[in-house]
Design a protein around this motif. Structure first.
Motif, PDB file in Angstrom:
ATOM      1  N   GLY A 119     -54.329 -11.059   6.700  1.00 16.30           N
ATOM      2  CA  GLY A 119     -54.158 -12.256   5.819  1.00 16.30           C
ATOM      3  C   GLY A 119     -54.881 -13.094   6.870  1.00 16.30           C
ATOM      4  N   MET A 120     -54.440 -13.746   8.191  1.00 17.35           N
ATOM      5  CA  MET A 120     -54.576 -14.336   8.738  1.00 17.35           C
ATOM      6  C   MET A 120     -56.478 -14.107   9.223  1.00 17.35           C
ATOM      7  SD  MET A 120     -51.512 -14.849  11.244  1.00 17.35           S
ATOM      8  CE  MET A 120     -49.565 -15.077  10.290  1.00 17.35           C
ATOM      9  N   LEU A 121     -56.422 -13.118   9.688  1.00 16.21           N
ATOM     10  CA  LEU A 121     -57.406 -12.596  10.046  1.00 16.21           C
ATOM     11  C   LEU A 121     -58.805 -12.941   9.044  1.00 16.21           C
ATOM     12  CD1 LEU A 121     -59.745 -10.670  11.487  1.00 16.21           C
ATOM     13  CD2 LEU A 121     -58.990  -9.020  10.704  1.00 16.21           C
ATOM     14  N   PHE A 122     -58.531 -12.330   8.001  1.00 15.42           N
ATOM     15  CA  PHE A 122     -59.199 -12.864   6.978  1.00 15.42           C
ATOM     16  C   PHE A 122     -60.010 -14.489   6.815  1.00 15.42           C
ATOM     17  CE2 PHE A 122     -58.766  -9.014   4.059  1.00 15.42           C
ATOM     18  CZ  PHE A 122     -60.606  -8.736   4.196  1.00 15.42           C
ATOM     19  N   LYS A 123     -58.655 -15.156   7.250  1.00 16.57           N
ATOM     20  CA  LYS A 123     -58.831 -16.492   6.355  1.00 16.57           C
ATOM     21  C   LYS A 123     -59.697 -17.198   7.993  1.00 16.57           C
ATOM     22  CE  LYS A 123     -54.974 -17.213   3.267  1.00 16.57           C
ATOM     23  NZ  LYS A 123     -53.372 -17.259   3.673  1.00 16.57           N
ATOM     24  N   ALA A 124     -58.916 -16.780   9.152  1.00 15.27           N
ATOM     25  CA  ALA A 124     -59.380 -17.657  10.332  1.00 15.27           C
ATOM     26  C   ALA A 124     -61.357 -17.612  10.024  1.00 15.27           C
ATOM     27  CB  ALA A 124     -59.105 -16.744  11.424  1.00 15.27           C
ATOM     28  N   PHE A 196     -62.810 -19.532  15.794  1.00 17.80           N
ATOM     29  CA  PHE A 196     -62.249 -18.018  15.379  1.00 17.80           C
ATOM     30  C   PHE A 196     -60.811 -18.150  16.609  1.00 17.80           C
ATOM     31  CE2 PHE A 196     -61.095 -13.760  15.594  1.00 17.80           C
ATOM     32  CZ  PHE A 196     -60.802 -13.412  14.177  1.00 17.80           C
ATOM     33  N   ARG A 197     -61.148 -18.123  17.822  1.00 22.33           N
ATOM     34  CA  ARG A 197     -59.365 -17.730  18.476  1.00 22.33           C
ATOM     35  C   ARG A 197     -58.888 -19.309  18.164  1.00 22.33           C
ATOM     36  NH1 ARG A 197     -60.868 -18.505  24.369  1.00 22.33           N
ATOM     37  NH2 ARG A 197     -61.155 -20.674  23.804  1.00 22.33           N
ATOM     38  N   LEU A 201     -54.756 -18.504  16.168  1.00 22.75           N
ATOM     39  CA  LEU A 201     -53.374 -18.651  16.515  1.00 22.75           C
ATOM     40  C   LEU A 201     -52.659 -19.400  16.327  1.00 22.75           C
ATOM     41  CD1 LEU A 201     -54.724 -18.380  20.719  1.00 22.75           C
ATOM     42  CD2 LEU A 201     -53.422 -16.834  19.111  1.00 22.75           C
ATOM     43  N   GLU A 202     -53.139 -20.841  15.821  1.00 22.53           N
ATOM     44  CA  GLU A 202     -52.907 -21.921  14.675  1.00 22.53           C
ATOM     45  C   GLU A 202     -51.587 -20.711  14.048  1.00 22.53           C
ATOM     46  OE1 GLU A 202     -55.696 -25.772  15.988  1.00 22.53           O
ATOM     47  OE2 GLU A 202     -55.964 -24.736  14.022  1.00 22.53           O
ATOM     48  N   LYS A 203     -52.616 -20.044  12.740  1.00 24.83           N
ATOM     49  CA  LYS A 203     -52.320 -19.881  11.598  1.00 24.83           C
ATOM     50  C   LYS A 203     -50.916 -18.743  12.328  1.00 24.83           C
ATOM     51  CE  LYS A 203     -56.613 -19.566   9.414  1.00 24.83           C
ATOM     52  NZ  LYS A 203     -55.670 -21.091   8.361  1.00 24.83           N
ATOM     53  N   LYS A 228     -45.109 -17.088  26.284  1.00 25.32           N
ATOM     54  CA  LYS A 228     -46.210 -16.597  27.460  1.00 25.32           C
ATOM     55  C   LYS A 228     -47.133 -15.802  27.121  1.00 25.32           C
ATOM     56  CE  LYS A 228     -42.405 -17.926  30.073  1.00 25.32           C
ATOM     57  NZ  LYS A 228     -40.734 -17.753  31.214  1.00 25.32           N
ATOM     58  N   ARG A 229     -46.734 -14.605  25.804  1.00 23.38           N
ATOM     59  CA  ARG A 229     -47.741 -13.141  26.304  1.00 23.38           C
ATOM     60  C   ARG A 229     -49.337 -14.246  25.356  1.00 23.38           C
ATOM     61  NH1 ARG A 229     -45.924  -8.869  25.710  1.00 23.38           N
ATOM     62  NH2 ARG A 229     -47.628  -8.096  25.307  1.00 23.38           N
ATOM     63  N   LEU A 230     -48.985 -15.145  24.404  1.00 19.82           N
ATOM     64  CA  LEU A 230     -50.515 -15.940  23.829  1.00 19.82           C
ATOM     65  C   LEU A 230     -51.211 -17.038  25.220  1.00 19.82           C
ATOM     66  CD1 LEU A 230     -49.199 -17.219  20.358  1.00 19.82           C
ATOM     67  CD2 LEU A 230     -49.959 -15.137  21.114  1.00 19.82           C
ATOM     68  N   ALA A 231     -49.851 -17.267  25.835  1.00 14.88           N
ATOM     69  CA  ALA A 231     -50.732 -18.102  26.721  1.00 14.88           C
ATOM     70  C   ALA A 231     -52.760 -17.584  27.219  1.00 14.88           C
ATOM     71  CB  ALA A 231     -49.858 -18.244  27.964  1.00 14.88           C
ATOM     72  N   PRO A 232     -52.533 -15.971  27.651  1.00 17.38           N
ATOM     73  CA  PRO A 232     -53.803 -16.013  28.492  1.00 17.38           C
ATOM     74  C   PRO A 232     -54.883 -15.785  27.231  1.00 17.38           C
ATOM     75  CG  PRO A 232     -52.010 -14.612  29.216  1.00 17.38           C
ATOM     76  CD  PRO A 232     -50.866 -16.013  27.561  1.00 17.38           C
ATOM     77  N   LEU A 233     -54.153 -15.205  26.026  1.00 16.42           N
ATOM     78  CA  LEU A 233     -55.098 -15.207  25.392  1.00 16.42           C
ATOM     79  C   LEU A 233     -55.759 -16.746  24.462  1.00 16.42           C
ATOM     80  CD1 LEU A 233     -53.184 -12.644  21.942  1.00 16.42           C
ATOM     81  CD2 LEU A 233     -55.071 -12.155  24.374  1.00 16.42           C
ATOM     82  N   ARG A 234     -55.277 -17.499  24.936  1.00 22.64           N
ATOM     83  CA  ARG A 234     -56.107 -19.308  23.983  1.00 22.64           C
ATOM     84  C   ARG A 234     -56.933 -19.499  25.415  1.00 22.64           C
ATOM     85  NH1 ARG A 234     -52.534 -21.551  21.522  1.00 22.64           N
ATOM     86  NH2 ARG A 234     -50.518 -20.878  21.055  1.00 22.64           N
ATOM     87  N   LYS A 235     -57.570 -18.412  26.470  1.00 20.11           N
ATOM     88  CA  LYS A 235     -58.525 -18.600  27.269  1.00 20.11           C
ATOM     89  C   LYS A 235     -59.591 -17.556  27.365  1.00 20.11           C
ATOM     90  CE  LYS A 235     -55.287 -21.939  30.671  1.00 20.11           C
ATOM     91  NZ  LYS A 235     -55.598 -21.346  31.497  1.00 20.11           N
TER      92      LYS A 235
END
Length: 400
Positions: A119-124, A196-197, A201-203, A228-235
């Protein structure tokens, strides 16, 4: 490579009972229902009808379809009906194809939280396109789009992504003109990827408390570890892929017919099935284009497992419309777009029956295989019943 004649239903019938027994307690009710539906599709278990030719009296038994959205045999008719509805909505403008893909870590989380993450994928993805398109620096228009979820890669692995079809333009904010995108270019991919990223990530963070993390993802239950695991995905760069525009509305329909009602694997890709394994065709998109077509053999239980991981949660919609095409105002928005483009609405042939022929038995779309005559229904029979009328057995004469 010629068709083998093997179907997913054959694999389920042959290996399903042992697989269900070995995995008892670890298979969802939805997955069990899909297996049962595919196994019984177009068999006497679902009932059916008997057709007869008016000219030569040839008989043909037609069994009912399961109509399950995961069944390879039932999707052709479902796609045809859906496309007939969409045909009248196509606009005479270039259409673009944009694909949004989730990174590996998010895909792993989606595996355990399908409804939430899909659902997040569709919305984002939809919010990304609508937001960037509305920006005067890019297009400055209200757009419409149709999004289709695919959760698989060609080898049946879990690879969630959405395919989005979007017209190359939209209605101006004041509603008084149609704004077209630049020829051959819709929106900048890098800008789409970064928005999109951020939106996804906010959702994801907002929904964190409602997610579950099992097995190798259990450490993510700790908020600090999760962060911590999400940190690399933000860049990192998230994959957003924009394909060149289609050749025209007919090409859009042809594309949609292949993508909207596709299941994880079609029967046409199956090559062989024996007592222990299943062999099928797949495409390795990491290889050069001329070397992508390959063959894979999996243990039968692994093939079934991979097929069933793509069963969607009950009630989850895998085709969605946004912006101008959102269900609430789609008809009005399409009429307005056609007015601004100065094109008439397409004329559709009426499907209304002829009142003069109300007493005539319905004519079936497939003519008689013997003489080409009109086939009519002469009997219907319920689930598990044997029809009273039976076709004559085929007699072969060996002239060797």
């Amino acid at each position: 490579m010629p068709r083998s004649g093997i179907e997913v239903a054959d694999i389920f019938r042959r290996h399903g009972p042992a697989w269900r027994s070995a995995n008892a307690g670890h298979v969802s009710l939805g997955q069990l229902k899909v297996m049962s539906a595919i196994e019984t599709c177009r068999t006497a278990a679902l009932g059916g009808h008997v057709e007869a030719c008016e000219d030569c009296a040839h008989l043909r038994i037609a069994y009912n379809s399961c109509r399950n959205r995961h069944c390879p045999k039932c999707q052709a008719m479902a796609a045809k009906e859906w496309l007939a509805e969409r045909e009248a909505e196509l606009l005479p403008v270039p259409y673009y194809h944009v694909v949004f893909t989730l990174p590996a870590l998010i895909a792993d989380i989606a595996y355990q939280n399908k409804a939430a993450i899909y659902g997040m994928l569709f919305k984002a993805a939809s919010e990304t396109l609508i937001t960037i398109a509305a920006d005067p620096k890019h297009l400055g228009a209200r757009i419409g789009l149709t999004a289709v979820l695919h959760s698989w890669g060609s080898a049946l692995t879990h690879h969630p992504h959405v395919h989005i079809i979007v017209p190359g333009g939209g209605i101006a904010p004041d509603g008084q003109r149609w704004i077209s995108c630049r020829p051959g270019f819709f929106l900048p991919v890098r800008v789409l990827s970064r928005l999109f990223r951020r939106l996804f990530l906010e959702k994801l963070v907002a929904a964190y408390q409602d997610l579950r993390f099992l097995g190798h993802l259990a450490p993510l239950s700790d908020p600090e570890t999760f962060s911590k695991r999400l940190a690399p995905l933000r860049k990192s760069e998230w994959v957003v892929y924009a394909k060149r525009p289609f050749g025209g509305p007919e090409a859009v329909l042809a594309y949609l017919s292949r993508y909207t009602h596709r299941v994880a694997i079609g029967n046409s890709r199956l090559i062989a099935c024996d007592d222990s394994s299943v062999t099928f065709k797949w495409k390795d998109y990491r290889a050069n284009e001329c070397e992508r077509a390959k063959v894979m053999t999996l243990a039968a239980d692994e093939f079934i497992r991979r097929f069933l991981i793509h069963v969607l949660p009950s009630g989850f919609h895998r085709i969605r419309h946004y912006g101008l095409f959102a269900n609430g105002g789609r008809a009005e928005n399409i009429v307005r777009a056609r007015q601004l483009l100065n094109v008439p609405a397409p004329q559709r042939q009426s499907d209304e029956p002829d009142p003069a022929n109300d007493n005539e038995p319905p004519s079936l779309p497939n003519p008689c295989p013997c003489c080409g005559g009109r086939m009519i229904v002469i009997e219907t029979f319920a689930r598990g019943c044997v029809p009273r009328h039976q076709p004559a057995p085929t007699i072969r004469i060996d002239s060797s």
